[in-house]
Design a protein around this motif. Structure first.
Motif, PDB file in Angstrom:
ATOM      1  N   ASP A   1       0.853  -1.183   0.000  1.00 13.12           N
ATOM      2  CA  ASP A   1       0.000   0.000   0.000  1.00 13.12           C
ATOM      3  C   ASP A   1       0.893   1.237   0.000  1.00 13.12           C
ATOM      4  O   ASP A   1       2.104   1.143   0.219  1.00 13.12           O
ATOM      5  N   ARG A   2       0.292   2.379  -0.250  1.00 16.82           N
ATOM      6  CA  ARG A   2       1.012   3.612   0.026  1.00 16.82           C
ATOM      7  C   ARG A   2       0.017   4.649   0.542  1.00 16.82           C
ATOM      8  O   ARG A   2      -1.108   4.757   0.051  1.00 16.82           O
ATOM      9  N   LEU A   3       0.450   5.365   1.576  1.00 13.12           N
ATOM     10  CA  LEU A   3      -0.416   6.344   2.212  1.00 13.12           C
ATOM     11  C   LEU A   3      -0.033   7.735   1.734  1.00 13.12           C
ATOM     12  O   LEU A   3       1.154   8.072   1.669  1.00 13.12           O
ATOM     13  N   ALA A   4      -1.045   8.545   1.449  1.00 13.30           N
ATOM     14  CA  ALA A   4      -0.776   9.933   1.071  1.00 13.30           C
ATOM     15  C   ALA A   4      -0.545  10.756   2.329  1.00 13.30           C
ATOM     16  O   ALA A   4      -1.291  10.643   3.306  1.00 13.30           O
ATOM     17  N   ALA A   5       0.498  11.559   2.300  1.00  8.91           N
ATOM     18  CA  ALA A   5       0.787  12.476   3.401  1.00  8.91           C
ATOM     19  C   ALA A   5       1.269  13.788   2.789  1.00  8.91           C
ATOM     20  O   ALA A   5       1.391  13.904   1.559  1.00  8.91           O
ATOM     21  N   VAL A   6       1.486  14.770   3.656  1.00  8.99           N
ATOM     22  CA  VAL A   6       2.081  16.022   3.177  1.00  8.99           C
ATOM     23  C   VAL A   6       3.338  16.300   3.983  1.00  8.99           C
ATOM     24  O   VAL A   6       3.448  15.900   5.150  1.00  8.99           O
ATOM     25  N   ALA A   7       4.279  16.989   3.343  1.00  8.58           N
ATOM     26  CA  ALA A   7       5.514  17.390   4.018  1.00  8.58           C
ATOM     27  C   ALA A   7       5.501  18.904   4.196  1.00  8.58           C
ATOM     28  O   ALA A   7       5.315  19.639   3.221  1.00  8.58           O
ATOM     29  N   LEU A   8       5.669  19.329   5.442  1.00  8.85           N
ATOM     30  CA  LEU A   8       5.749  20.771   5.720  1.00  8.85           C
ATOM     31  C   LEU A   8       7.193  21.217   5.504  1.00  8.85           C
ATOM     32  O   LEU A   8       8.069  20.849   6.281  1.00  8.85           O
ATOM     33  N   ALA A   9       7.429  22.002   4.469  1.00  9.82           N
ATOM     34  CA  ALA A   9       8.757  22.569   4.230  1.00  9.82           C
ATOM     35  C   ALA A   9       8.722  23.383   2.939  1.00  9.82           C
ATOM     36  O   ALA A   9       8.180  22.892   1.942  1.00  9.82           O
ATOM     37  N   PRO A  10       9.271  24.567   2.972  1.00  8.61           N
ATOM     38  CA  PRO A  10       9.778  25.242   4.170  1.00  8.61           C
ATOM     39  C   PRO A  10       8.709  26.109   4.834  1.00  8.61           C
ATOM     40  O   PRO A  10       7.624  26.294   4.290  1.00  8.61           O
ATOM     41  N   LEU A  11       9.073  26.609   6.000  1.00  6.79           N
ATOM     42  CA  LEU A  11       8.283  27.624   6.714  1.00  6.79           C
ATOM     43  C   LEU A  11       9.238  28.782   6.955  1.00  6.79           C
ATOM     44  O   LEU A  11      10.346  28.567   7.448  1.00  6.79           O
ATOM     45  N   ALA A  12       8.825  29.969   6.590  1.00  8.25           N
ATOM     46  CA  ALA A  12       9.733  31.119   6.712  1.00  8.25           C
ATOM     47  C   ALA A  12       8.979  32.367   7.143  1.00  8.25           C
ATOM     48  O   ALA A  12       7.891  32.652   6.641  1.00  8.25           O
TER      49      ALA A  12
ATOM     50  N   GLN B   1      -9.186  19.813   2.870  1.00  8.23           N
ATOM     51  CA  GLN B   1      -8.802  19.195   1.591  1.00  8.23           C
ATOM     52  C   GLN B   1      -8.748  17.671   1.688  1.00  8.23           C
ATOM     53  O   GLN B   1      -8.441  16.997   0.711  1.00  8.23           O
ATOM     54  N   GLY B   2      -8.965  17.139   2.901  1.00  9.94           N
ATOM     55  CA  GLY B   2      -8.988  15.689   3.058  1.00  9.94           C
ATOM     56  C   GLY B   2      -7.654  15.069   3.414  1.00  9.94           C
ATOM     57  O   GLY B   2      -7.511  13.836   3.392  1.00  9.94           O
ATOM     58  N   GLU B   3      -6.671  15.900   3.747  1.00  9.96           N
ATOM     59  CA  GLU B   3      -5.367  15.350   4.128  1.00  9.96           C
ATOM     60  C   GLU B   3      -5.423  14.810   5.549  1.00  9.96           C
ATOM     61  O   GLU B   3      -6.120  15.358   6.412  1.00  9.96           O
ATOM     62  N   ARG B   4      -4.677  13.742   5.804  1.00  7.38           N
ATOM     63  CA  ARG B   4      -4.755  13.076   7.106  1.00  7.38           C
ATOM     64  C   ARG B   4      -3.443  13.072   7.880  1.00  7.38           C
ATOM     65  O   ARG B   4      -3.430  12.974   9.102  1.00  7.38           O
ATOM     66  N   LEU B   5      -2.330  13.125   7.143  1.00  8.43           N
ATOM     67  CA  LEU B   5      -1.031  12.986   7.802  1.00  8.43           C
ATOM     68  C   LEU B   5      -0.089  14.088   7.338  1.00  8.43           C
ATOM     69  O   LEU B   5       0.021  14.349   6.146  1.00  8.43           O
ATOM     70  N   SER B   6       0.601  14.693   8.298  1.00  2.00           N
ATOM     71  CA  SER B   6       1.594  15.702   7.937  1.00  2.00           C
ATOM     72  C   SER B   6       2.919  15.365   8.605  1.00  2.00           C
ATOM     73  O   SER B   6       2.947  14.934   9.764  1.00  2.00           O
ATOM     74  N   ILE B   7       3.986  15.566   7.858  1.00  2.00           N
ATOM     75  CA  ILE B   7       5.320  15.229   8.351  1.00  2.00           C
ATOM     76  C   ILE B   7       6.215  16.447   8.241  1.00  2.00           C
ATOM     77  O   ILE B   7       6.131  17.209   7.267  1.00  2.00           O
ATOM     78  N   VAL B   8       7.027  16.643   9.249  1.00  4.09           N
ATOM     79  CA  VAL B   8       7.965  17.758   9.212  1.00  4.09           C
ATOM     80  C   VAL B   8       9.323  17.291   9.698  1.00  4.09           C
ATOM     81  O   VAL B   8       9.421  16.369  10.514  1.00  4.09           O
ATOM     82  N   LEU B   9      10.348  17.934   9.175  1.00  2.21           N
ATOM     83  CA  LEU B   9      11.708  17.712   9.643  1.00  2.21           C
ATOM     84  C   LEU B   9      12.128  19.046  10.242  1.00  2.21           C
ATOM     85  O   LEU B   9      12.290  20.026   9.520  1.00  2.21           O
TER      86      LEU B   9
END
Ligand SMILES: CC(C)(COP(=O)(O)OP(=O)(O)OC[C@H]1O[C@@H](n2cnc3c(N)ncnc32)[C@H](O)[C@@H]1OP(=O)(O)O)[C@@H](O)C(=O)NCCC(=O)NCCS
Length: 175
Positions: free
Chosen positions: A76-87, A112-120
């Motif tokens: 499977d693959r899950l849709a997520a979003v990546a937060l970058a950059p923030l300024a 928008q229906g997004e469920r997962l967010s990832i940040v570094l």
């Protein structure tokens, strides 16, 4: 020392007319142009899920971007979003602009229906918004694990930690 709150902060979607002003904000915040090139590439590759600016008195003083990120699993693959950059422009930092951009972006991402967010990034900062290093511990990434954090946008934490390999937009491979 904190800056005084900005009067009449407007958080809004990006228009293409904003592009060079956004470049200036990012270059000033990061003191360099690597992140400017990253954003330009994400735009040209059409990998952006959400992009907002913070505006005060007609000036753009902050910017946030979320790009598509996939969590690849065995079957499977899950849709997520990546937060970058923030300024945020240095002269306006520590006045709540970053906070306002993140909160508004999360609200819109949920719509928008997004469920997962990832940040570094710094857990001391992103932890305030629900990002958690422990929730990202089973994710396979090229980036240092102590800075990788996951936020569940729409649901409480599941019993099992999400596993899988992070596949970032190709612009990240070139930054
Ligand atoms: C990080 C950044 C976006 C925060 O925006 P901001 O508008 O200054 O942040 P806010 O006003 O919402 O929050 C300020 C708080 O966050 C804290 N904070 C800011 N950057 C931090 C960091 N890197 N690590 C830990 N805490 C941080 C501040 O100390 C302040 O804490 P306080 O509320 O206890 O005083 C901004 O400082 C910036 O543009 N930095 C340069 C670019 C960057 O590093 N971006 C993030 C990586 S993608």
């Amino acid at each position: 020392m904190s800056h005084s709150p900005v009067k009449q902060l407007n958080i809004r979607p990006v228009s293409e007319l904003d592009r060079s002003k956004i470049d200036d904000v990012i270059a000033a915040a990061f003191d360099g142009t690597d992140e400017v090139a990253l954003v330009r590439k994400l735009v040209s590759d059409e990998d952006i899920v959400l992009e907002l600016v913070a505006e005060a008195e007609g000036e753009i003083i902050g910017h946030i971007l979320f790009s598509r990120l996939w969590i690849e699993q065995d079957h499977d693959r899950l849709a997520a979003v990546a937060l970058a950059p923030l300024a945020v422009l240095p002269a306006h930092q520590r006045a709540g602009i970053g906070h306002a951009l993140i909160e508004e972006a999360h609200r819109l991402l949920v719509q928008q229906g997004e469920r997962l967010s990832i940040v570094l990034g710094e857990p001391a900062y992103y932890g305030r918004f629900g990002y958690d290093v422990a929730d990202a511990a089973q994710l396979e990434s090229l980036y240092p694990a102590q800075y990788l954090q996951l936020k569940y946008l729409t649901e409480s934490k599941p019993c099992t930690t999400i596993q899988g390999k992070l596949i970032y937009a190709s612009a990240f491979g070139e930054s």
